[in-house]
Design a protein around this motif. Sequence first.
Motif, mmCIF file in Angstrom:
data_model
loop_
_atom_site.group_PDB
_atom_site.id
_atom_site.type_symbol
_atom_site.label_atom_id
_atom_site.label_comp_id
_atom_site.label_asym_id
_atom_site.label_seq_id
_atom_site.Cartn_x
_atom_site.Cartn_y
_atom_site.Cartn_z
ATOM 1 N N TYR A 37 0.819 -1.216 0.000
ATOM 2 C CA TYR A 37 0.000 0.000 0.000
ATOM 3 C C TYR A 37 0.859 1.275 0.000
ATOM 4 C CZ TYR A 37 -3.609 3.341 1.380
ATOM 5 O OH TYR A 37 -4.450 4.409 1.426
ATOM 6 N N TYR A 38 1.784 1.370 0.930
ATOM 7 C CA TYR A 38 2.530 2.623 1.088
ATOM 8 C C TYR A 38 3.594 2.873 0.015
ATOM 9 C CZ TYR A 38 -0.169 3.399 5.237
ATOM 10 O OH TYR A 38 -1.219 3.600 6.093
ATOM 11 N N PRO A 39 4.311 1.873 -0.462
ATOM 12 C CA PRO A 39 5.221 2.158 -1.586
ATOM 13 C C PRO A 39 4.478 2.580 -2.853
ATOM 14 C CG PRO A 39 5.848 0.116 -0.543
ATOM 15 C CD PRO A 39 4.533 0.529 0.057
ATOM 16 N N LEU A 40 3.317 1.986 -3.096
ATOM 17 C CA LEU A 40 2.554 2.331 -4.293
ATOM 18 C C LEU A 40 1.974 3.739 -4.216
ATOM 19 C CD1 LEU A 40 0.829 -1.113 -4.935
ATOM 20 C CD2 LEU A 40 2.757 -0.102 -6.175
ATOM 21 N N ARG A 41 1.994 4.328 -3.037
ATOM 22 C CA ARG A 41 1.549 5.717 -2.857
ATOM 23 C C ARG A 41 2.730 6.646 -2.587
ATOM 24 N NH1 ARG A 41 -2.013 2.350 -2.641
ATOM 25 N NH2 ARG A 41 -4.212 2.685 -2.927
ATOM 26 N N ASP A 42 3.934 6.162 -2.846
ATOM 27 C CA ASP A 42 5.181 6.922 -2.670
ATOM 28 C C ASP A 42 5.359 7.483 -1.265
ATOM 29 O OD1 ASP A 42 6.146 6.465 -5.257
ATOM 30 O OD2 ASP A 42 4.914 8.094 -6.056
ATOM 31 N N VAL A 43 4.915 6.715 -0.265
ATOM 32 C CA VAL A 43 5.104 7.121 1.120
ATOM 33 C C VAL A 43 6.400 6.511 1.664
ATOM 34 C CG1 VAL A 43 4.129 7.001 3.458
ATOM 35 C CG2 VAL A 43 2.629 7.364 1.484
#
Length: 134
Positions: A86-92
């Motif tokens: 979830y978070y890598p795909l949202r560049d977090v």
Amino acid sequence: MKVFRSLLWIQGLYILIIAIWPLVHIDSFMKVTGYKTDIWLVKTVGALGIPVALTLLSYLFIRTDSRPAFVLGGSTALAFAFVDFYYPLRDVISDIYIVDGWVQVLFLLTWIYIFVREYHKFKAPSPTPFIHTE
């Protein structure tokens, strides 16, 4: 149950290593996973991973009902996989977490495989009422 014991060893040691790493050497951890501003949060997640790992590993040495190991191992893999995708795909967070996400998916699929294969062996224990005597 050889696959079960192997999974306990592999997932338990994997979680233990990735949990301890940021606690003992945050600089090398961040070189691999990317810079973090909330170091306390990284260390908190690491600290919380240690009892999960130790509990999974304890099932190798204590003969007891194995169903809680399925819940702990499977739900931990699911939770980490969700965060890792979830978070890598949202560049977090860094895309390197996607690699861990696939490791977690493999753990989860193995838990599911073992459960389906061994389902007939699981019986609910007969309820034992709590009796309080004074």
